[in-house]
Design a protein around this motif. Structure first.
Motif, PDB file in Angstrom:
ATOM      1  N   ILE A  29       0.875  -1.175   0.000  1.00 46.45           N
ATOM      2  CA  ILE A  29       0.000   0.000   0.000  1.00 46.45           C
ATOM      3  C   ILE A  29       0.912   1.224   0.000  1.00 46.45           C
ATOM      4  N   GLN A  30       1.223   1.670  -1.193  1.00 51.84           N
ATOM      5  CA  GLN A  30       2.101   2.830  -1.329  1.00 51.84           C
ATOM      6  C   GLN A  30       1.319   4.141  -1.371  1.00 51.84           C
ATOM      7  N   ASP A  31       0.024   4.047  -1.689  1.00 47.38           N
ATOM      8  CA  ASP A  31      -0.835   5.227  -1.686  1.00 47.38           C
ATOM      9  C   ASP A  31      -2.298   4.786  -1.609  1.00 47.38           C
ATOM     10  N   ALA A  32      -3.187   5.739  -1.505  1.00 47.25           N
ATOM     11  CA  ALA A  32      -4.613   5.449  -1.330  1.00 47.25           C
ATOM     12  C   ALA A  32      -5.216   4.728  -2.535  1.00 47.25           C
ATOM     13  N   ASP A  33      -4.654   4.921  -3.720  1.00 43.90           N
ATOM     14  CA  ASP A  33      -5.199   4.273  -4.921  1.00 43.90           C
ATOM     15  C   ASP A  33      -5.155   2.755  -4.825  1.00 43.90           C
ATOM     16  N   VAL A  34      -4.139   2.221  -4.170  1.00 47.97           N
ATOM     17  CA  VAL A  34      -4.024   0.767  -4.036  1.00 47.97           C
ATOM     18  C   VAL A  34      -5.212   0.224  -3.249  1.00 47.97           C
ATOM     19  N   VAL A  35      -5.613   0.928  -2.215  1.00 49.95           N
ATOM     20  CA  VAL A  35      -6.767   0.501  -1.411  1.00 49.95           C
ATOM     21  C   VAL A  35      -8.030   0.503  -2.268  1.00 49.95           C
ATOM     22  N   ARG A  36      -8.200   1.533  -3.088  1.00 54.18           N
ATOM     23  CA  ARG A  36      -9.385   1.632  -3.949  1.00 54.18           C
ATOM     24  C   ARG A  36      -9.384   0.586  -5.064  1.00 54.18           C
ATOM     25  N   GLN A  37      -8.215   0.217  -5.551  1.00 53.72           N
ATOM     26  CA  GLN A  37      -8.117  -0.747  -6.650  1.00 53.72           C
ATOM     27  C   GLN A  37      -8.455  -2.174  -6.224  1.00 53.72           C
ATOM     28  N   TYR A  38      -8.300  -2.470  -4.945  1.00 53.20           N
ATOM     29  CA  TYR A  38      -8.504  -3.834  -4.461  1.00 53.20           C
ATOM     30  C   TYR A  38      -9.500  -3.862  -3.303  1.00 53.20           C
ATOM     31  N   PRO A  39     -10.777  -3.643  -3.598  1.00 57.14           N
ATOM     32  CA  PRO A  39     -11.772  -3.675  -2.531  1.00 57.14           C
ATOM     33  C   PRO A  39     -11.861  -5.075  -1.911  1.00 57.14           C
ATOM     34  N   ARG A  40     -12.122  -5.089  -0.642  1.00 60.71           N
ATOM     35  CA  ARG A  40     -12.296  -6.327   0.138  1.00 60.71           C
ATOM     36  C   ARG A  40     -11.053  -7.215   0.177  1.00 60.71           C
ATOM     37  N   ALA A  41      -9.894  -6.630  -0.077  1.00 62.95           N
ATOM     38  CA  ALA A  41      -8.644  -7.380   0.017  1.00 62.95           C
ATOM     39  C   ALA A  41      -8.303  -7.628   1.483  1.00 62.95           C
ATOM     40  N   VAL A  42      -7.463  -8.601   1.717  1.00 62.19           N
ATOM     41  CA  VAL A  42      -6.921  -8.827   3.052  1.00 62.19           C
ATOM     42  C   VAL A  42      -5.781  -7.823   3.235  1.00 62.19           C
ATOM     43  N   ILE A  43      -5.833  -7.067   4.335  1.00 61.03           N
ATOM     44  CA  ILE A  43      -4.829  -6.035   4.584  1.00 61.03           C
ATOM     45  C   ILE A  43      -4.026  -6.417   5.818  1.00 61.03           C
TER      46      ILE A  43
END
Length: 89
Positions: A29-43
């Motif tokens: 997760i280098q920026d907020a876009d990564v979070v938006r690109q992969y909804p419901r991912a395991v973090i």
């Protein structure tokens, strides 16, 4: 997809290798876009995730994902437990 919330790519890569995640199965997760690109991912929040230089925007993206029910499992390895939603952010 597995997203790794760490302070830098090297730490995310080391964690992925330790967990035997293959390339393409994880993203730093280098920026907020990564979070938006992969909804419901395991973090995975690994030690020193708080030092990520884009933390404010990433935390906001995680909060918005939780509010819209698009946040997957959040595993805080610093605290030693997993949660759904934001924990310690």
């Amino acid at each position: 997809m597995n997203l790794i919330y760490s302070h830098d790519y090297a730490t995310a890569r080391a964690f992925a290798q330790h967990e035997e995640l293959m390339p393409g199965d994880w993203q730093w997760i280098q920026d907020a876009d990564v979070v938006r690109q992969y909804p419901r991912a395991v973090i995975y929040k690994v030690p020193h995730w708080q030092d990520n230089p884009r933390r404010a925007r990433i935390d906001l993206a995680l909060q918005r994902a939780a509010e819209t029910h698009r946040l997957g499992t959040l595993i805080d390895l610093v605290e030693g437990h997993g949660t759904l939603g934001i924990s310690g952010a």
